[in-house]
Scaffold this motif. Structure first.
Motif, PDB file in Angstrom:
ATOM      1  N   ASN A   1      -3.398   2.313 -10.966  1.00  0.00           N
ATOM      2  CA  ASN A   1      -4.292   1.411 -11.681  1.00  0.00           C
ATOM      3  C   ASN A   1      -3.445   0.348 -12.388  1.00  0.00           C
ATOM      4  O   ASN A   1      -2.384   0.656 -12.923  1.00  0.00           O
ATOM      5  CB  ASN A   1      -5.153   2.201 -12.672  1.00  0.00           C
ATOM      6  CG  ASN A   1      -6.130   3.113 -11.918  1.00  0.00           C
ATOM      7  OD1 ASN A   1      -6.646   2.746 -10.856  1.00  0.00           O
ATOM      8  ND2 ASN A   1      -6.347   4.295 -12.441  1.00  0.00           N
ATOM      9  N   ASP A   2      -3.913  -0.872 -12.335  1.00  0.00           N
ATOM     10  CA  ASP A   2      -3.176  -1.992 -12.934  1.00  0.00           C
ATOM     11  C   ASP A   2      -1.795  -2.189 -12.331  1.00  0.00           C
ATOM     12  O   ASP A   2      -0.863  -2.599 -13.008  1.00  0.00           O
ATOM     13  CB  ASP A   2      -2.981  -1.806 -14.447  1.00  0.00           C
ATOM     14  CG  ASP A   2      -4.291  -1.768 -15.153  1.00  0.00           C
ATOM     15  OD1 ASP A   2      -5.192  -2.494 -14.714  1.00  0.00           O
ATOM     16  OD2 ASP A   2      -4.416  -0.991 -16.104  1.00  0.00           O
ATOM     17  N   SER A   3      -1.612  -1.858 -11.076  1.00  0.00           N
ATOM     18  CA  SER A   3      -0.307  -2.113 -10.477  1.00  0.00           C
ATOM     19  C   SER A   3      -0.494  -3.035  -9.277  1.00  0.00           C
ATOM     20  O   SER A   3      -1.569  -3.552  -9.032  1.00  0.00           O
ATOM     21  CB  SER A   3       0.365  -0.804 -10.051  1.00  0.00           C
ATOM     22  OG  SER A   3      -0.044  -0.443  -8.759  1.00  0.00           O
ATOM     23  N   VAL A   4       0.593  -3.198  -8.514  1.00  0.00           N
ATOM     24  CA  VAL A   4       0.526  -4.120  -7.375  1.00  0.00           C
ATOM     25  C   VAL A   4      -0.060  -3.462  -6.125  1.00  0.00           C
ATOM     26  O   VAL A   4      -0.183  -4.104  -5.093  1.00  0.00           O
ATOM     27  CB  VAL A   4       1.937  -4.648  -7.016  1.00  0.00           C
ATOM     28  CG1 VAL A   4       2.460  -5.517  -8.120  1.00  0.00           C
ATOM     29  CG2 VAL A   4       2.888  -3.501  -6.721  1.00  0.00           C
ATOM     30  N   ILE A   5      -0.379  -2.180  -6.221  1.00  0.00           N
ATOM     31  CA  ILE A   5      -0.861  -1.468  -5.029  1.00  0.00           C
ATOM     32  C   ILE A   5      -2.283  -1.939  -4.690  1.00  0.00           C
ATOM     33  O   ILE A   5      -3.154  -1.986  -5.554  1.00  0.00           O
ATOM     34  CB  ILE A   5      -0.812   0.049  -5.262  1.00  0.00           C
ATOM     35  CG1 ILE A   5       0.622   0.469  -5.554  1.00  0.00           C
ATOM     36  CG2 ILE A   5      -1.365   0.807  -4.052  1.00  0.00           C
ATOM     37  CD1 ILE A   5       0.773   1.882  -6.046  1.00  0.00           C
ATOM     38  N   ASP A   6      -2.469  -2.309  -3.432  1.00  0.00           N
ATOM     39  CA  ASP A   6      -3.766  -2.851  -3.012  1.00  0.00           C
ATOM     40  C   ASP A   6      -4.704  -1.781  -2.471  1.00  0.00           C
ATOM     41  O   ASP A   6      -5.916  -1.890  -2.605  1.00  0.00           O
ATOM     42  CB  ASP A   6      -3.564  -3.933  -1.947  1.00  0.00           C
ATOM     43  CG  ASP A   6      -2.851  -5.141  -2.514  1.00  0.00           C
ATOM     44  OD1 ASP A   6      -3.497  -5.883  -3.271  1.00  0.00           O
ATOM     45  OD2 ASP A   6      -1.645  -5.311  -2.264  1.00  0.00           O
ATOM     46  N   PHE A   7      -4.148  -0.794  -1.803  1.00  0.00           N
ATOM     47  CA  PHE A   7      -4.990   0.320  -1.335  1.00  0.00           C
ATOM     48  C   PHE A   7      -4.130   1.545  -1.048  1.00  0.00           C
ATOM     49  O   PHE A   7      -2.895   1.469  -1.023  1.00  0.00           O
ATOM     50  CB  PHE A   7      -5.836  -0.073  -0.111  1.00  0.00           C
ATOM     51  CG  PHE A   7      -5.075  -0.589   1.076  1.00  0.00           C
ATOM     52  CD1 PHE A   7      -4.491   0.284   1.987  1.00  0.00           C
ATOM     53  CD2 PHE A   7      -4.957  -1.962   1.304  1.00  0.00           C
ATOM     54  CE1 PHE A   7      -3.805  -0.203   3.090  1.00  0.00           C
ATOM     55  CE2 PHE A   7      -4.272  -2.449   2.407  1.00  0.00           C
ATOM     56  CZ  PHE A   7      -3.688  -1.561   3.306  1.00  0.00           C
TER      57      PHE A   7
ATOM     58  N   PRO B   1      -9.249   1.100  -3.188  1.00  0.00           N
ATOM     59  CA  PRO B   1      -9.862   1.565  -1.950  1.00  0.00           C
ATOM     60  C   PRO B   1      -9.011   2.637  -1.289  1.00  0.00           C
ATOM     61  O   PRO B   1      -7.780   2.564  -1.318  1.00  0.00           O
ATOM     62  CB  PRO B   1      -9.894   0.307  -1.067  1.00  0.00           C
ATOM     63  CG  PRO B   1      -9.593  -0.843  -1.948  1.00  0.00           C
ATOM     64  CD  PRO B   1      -8.883  -0.318  -3.155  1.00  0.00           C
ATOM     65  N   ILE B   2      -9.670   3.621  -0.711  1.00  0.00           N
ATOM     66  CA  ILE B   2      -8.967   4.698   0.010  1.00  0.00           C
ATOM     67  C   ILE B   2      -9.270   4.532   1.502  1.00  0.00           C
ATOM     68  O   ILE B   2     -10.435   4.536   1.918  1.00  0.00           O
ATOM     69  CB  ILE B   2      -9.458   6.094  -0.421  1.00  0.00           C
ATOM     70  CG1 ILE B   2      -9.534   6.228  -1.939  1.00  0.00           C
ATOM     71  CG2 ILE B   2      -8.600   7.175   0.232  1.00  0.00           C
ATOM     72  CD1 ILE B   2      -8.242   6.432  -2.630  1.00  0.00           C
TER      73      ILE B   2
ATOM     74  N   ALA C   1     -13.986   8.522   1.869  1.00  0.00           N
ATOM     75  CA  ALA C   1     -13.076   7.363   1.919  1.00  0.00           C
ATOM     76  C   ALA C   1     -13.895   6.077   2.049  1.00  0.00           C
ATOM     77  O   ALA C   1     -15.111   6.104   2.291  1.00  0.00           O
ATOM     78  CB  ALA C   1     -12.132   7.515   3.105  1.00  0.00           C
ATOM     79  N   ASP C   2     -13.228   4.946   1.894  1.00  0.00           N
ATOM     80  CA  ASP C   2     -13.910   3.648   2.009  1.00  0.00           C
ATOM     81  C   ASP C   2     -13.840   3.094   3.419  1.00  0.00           C
ATOM     82  O   ASP C   2     -14.702   2.321   3.823  1.00  0.00           O
ATOM     83  CB  ASP C   2     -13.270   2.640   1.043  1.00  0.00           C
ATOM     84  CG  ASP C   2     -13.395   3.097  -0.386  1.00  0.00           C
ATOM     85  OD1 ASP C   2     -14.531   3.121  -0.886  1.00  0.00           O
ATOM     86  OD2 ASP C   2     -12.377   3.483  -0.984  1.00  0.00           O
ATOM     87  N   ALA C   3     -12.780   3.445   4.128  1.00  0.00           N
ATOM     88  CA  ALA C   3     -12.616   2.897   5.485  1.00  0.00           C
ATOM     89  C   ALA C   3     -11.675   3.813   6.253  1.00  0.00           C
ATOM     90  O   ALA C   3     -11.000   4.671   5.669  1.00  0.00           O
ATOM     91  CB  ALA C   3     -12.035   1.476   5.415  1.00  0.00           C
ATOM     92  N   ILE C   4     -11.644   3.613   7.551  1.00  0.00           N
ATOM     93  CA  ILE C   4     -10.701   4.366   8.384  1.00  0.00           C
ATOM     94  C   ILE C   4      -9.925   3.385   9.260  1.00  0.00           C
ATOM     95  O   ILE C   4     -10.520   2.468   9.856  1.00  0.00           O
ATOM     96  CB  ILE C   4     -11.432   5.418   9.247  1.00  0.00           C
ATOM     97  CG1 ILE C   4     -10.443   6.201  10.137  1.00  0.00           C
ATOM     98  CG2 ILE C   4     -12.536   4.804  10.120  1.00  0.00           C
ATOM     99  CD1 ILE C   4     -11.061   7.423  10.826  1.00  0.00           C
TER     100      ILE C   4
ATOM    101  N   ALA D   1       0.838  -1.205   0.000  1.00  0.00           N
ATOM    102  CA  ALA D   1       0.000   0.000   0.000  1.00  0.00           C
ATOM    103  C   ALA D   1       0.865   1.244   0.000  1.00  0.00           C
ATOM    104  O   ALA D   1       2.045   1.204   0.378  1.00  0.00           O
ATOM    105  CB  ALA D   1      -0.903  -0.005   1.232  1.00  0.00           C
ATOM    106  N   ILE D   2       0.264   2.355  -0.434  1.00  0.00           N
ATOM    107  CA  ILE D   2       1.005   3.622  -0.373  1.00  0.00           C
ATOM    108  C   ILE D   2       0.266   4.598   0.536  1.00  0.00           C
ATOM    109  O   ILE D   2      -0.959   4.538   0.680  1.00  0.00           O
ATOM    110  CB  ILE D   2       1.215   4.256  -1.767  1.00  0.00           C
ATOM    111  CG1 ILE D   2      -0.125   4.492  -2.471  1.00  0.00           C
ATOM    112  CG2 ILE D   2       2.118   3.395  -2.624  1.00  0.00           C
ATOM    113  CD1 ILE D   2       0.015   5.378  -3.700  1.00  0.00           C
ATOM    114  N   LEU D   3       1.057   5.486   1.145  1.00  0.00           N
ATOM    115  CA  LEU D   3       0.500   6.538   1.986  1.00  0.00           C
ATOM    116  C   LEU D   3       0.590   7.857   1.231  1.00  0.00           C
ATOM    117  O   LEU D   3       1.657   8.250   0.763  1.00  0.00           O
ATOM    118  CB  LEU D   3       1.299   6.643   3.290  1.00  0.00           C
ATOM    119  CG  LEU D   3       0.994   7.870   4.155  1.00  0.00           C
ATOM    120  CD1 LEU D   3      -0.442   7.845   4.656  1.00  0.00           C
ATOM    121  CD2 LEU D   3       1.957   7.949   5.335  1.00  0.00           C
ATOM    122  N   VAL D   4      -0.550   8.521   1.114  1.00  0.00           N
ATOM    123  CA  VAL D   4      -0.575   9.839   0.489  1.00  0.00           C
ATOM    124  C   VAL D   4      -0.784  10.899   1.564  1.00  0.00           C
ATOM    125  O   VAL D   4      -1.791  10.887   2.272  1.00  0.00           O
ATOM    126  CB  VAL D   4      -1.711   9.912  -0.570  1.00  0.00           C
ATOM    127  CG1 VAL D   4      -1.924  11.345  -1.027  1.00  0.00           C
ATOM    128  CG2 VAL D   4      -1.394   9.017  -1.756  1.00  0.00           C
TER     129      VAL D   4
END
Ligand code: 1GP
Length: 245
Positions: free
Chosen positions: A38-44, A70-71, A85-88, A17-20
């Motif tokens: 998009n289309d990468s290995v990042i899951d959320f 998902p954000i 967002a989708d979740a916290i 995952a990445i942190l923005v």
């Protein structure tokens, strides 16, 4: 549901995952980042930070229009809540002894969270000393656990699980000199049964390999993803290759 999806994915592979941090991005860099996601290995994508002067909600909203990932909110304080967002990650800083970050902010946030449709993922947040003072240490006014105190970290993680948290987050802090060490990750993983997130100071493929090998279920990177560097692109390629093995 995000948490259920995380558990399902973890049955077959590790997550990335990445942190923005909203302060580190503008419309253009968010667009660029979203293109990479998009289309990468990042899951959320996590959004938040210890000190955010810009709007978390605006960043989440902007990202939502650009990516299907998902954000998840990663709030440094109660100002960092967004209904888009989708979740916290409902973080309790259990390595510290500052009541505001253990329960105070949660009490203030609870009535707001009740009104908005956000999945809540209670997460035990454990700060580990990394060689320098990070923003999270300073702003939270808590002491990180020394990097060589493995027993203490394991006991803290076990207490977090026993308290009902659904995930553990071992955090070295953004810009950490040293990421959380492998021995610590290995022992925490061995002694707990909920997903283990590791973040802070991770920017090389070797670090990613070591941290996954030690038992981390989810790796989070922040700084390395900020400038769309070659380092970041090679991390994504590396994780992709790992998944093929
Ligand atoms: C997320 O704080 C980290 O857990 C992000 O740290 O910016 O050092 O990757 P970096």
């Amino acid at each position: 549901m995000i948490y259920a999806d995380i558990l399902t994915k973890l049955k077959t592979r590790k997550l990335f995952a990445i942190l923005v941090d909203p302060d580190k991005h503008d419309e253009e860099s968010l667009q660029q980042l979203a293109g990479l996601t998009n289309d990468s290995v990042i899951d959320f994508i996590l959004v938040g930070g210890s000190l955010v002067s810009g709007s978390v909600d605006e960043t989440v909203y902007a990202l939502k229009g650009k990516t299907n990932l998902p954000i998840l909110l990663f709030p440094g304080n109660v100002l960092q809540i967004s209904p888009h967002a989708d979740a916290i990650l409902f973080l309790s800083l259990i390595s510290g002894r500052n009541p505001e970050f253990l329960i105070g902010n949660h009490v203030i946030a609870a009535p707001v969270l009740k009104k908005i449709n956000l999945e809540i993922i209670p997460t035990a947040y454990i700060l580990i000393e990394n060689g320098r003072t990070t923003a999270v240490e300073y702003v939270s006014n808590t002491k990180p656990i020394p990097a060589d105190k493995i027993d203490l970290t394991v006991a803290t993680a076990m207490a977090g699980e026993m308290l009902g948290h659904k995930m553990l987050y071992l955090e070295a802090g953004s810009g950490a000199l040293n990421p959380v060490n492998s021995d610590m990750i290995r022992e925490v993983k061995k002694n707990t049964g909920i997903p283990l997130i590791v973040g802070g100071g991770i920017h090389t493929t070797e670090q990613v390999r070591q941290i996954y090998d030690a038992g981390a279920d989810i790796i989070v990177v922040g700084s390395v993803a900020e400038d769309n560097t070659e380092e970041f692109t090679s991390l994504l390629e590396f994780v992709k290759d790992l998944r093929k093995q």
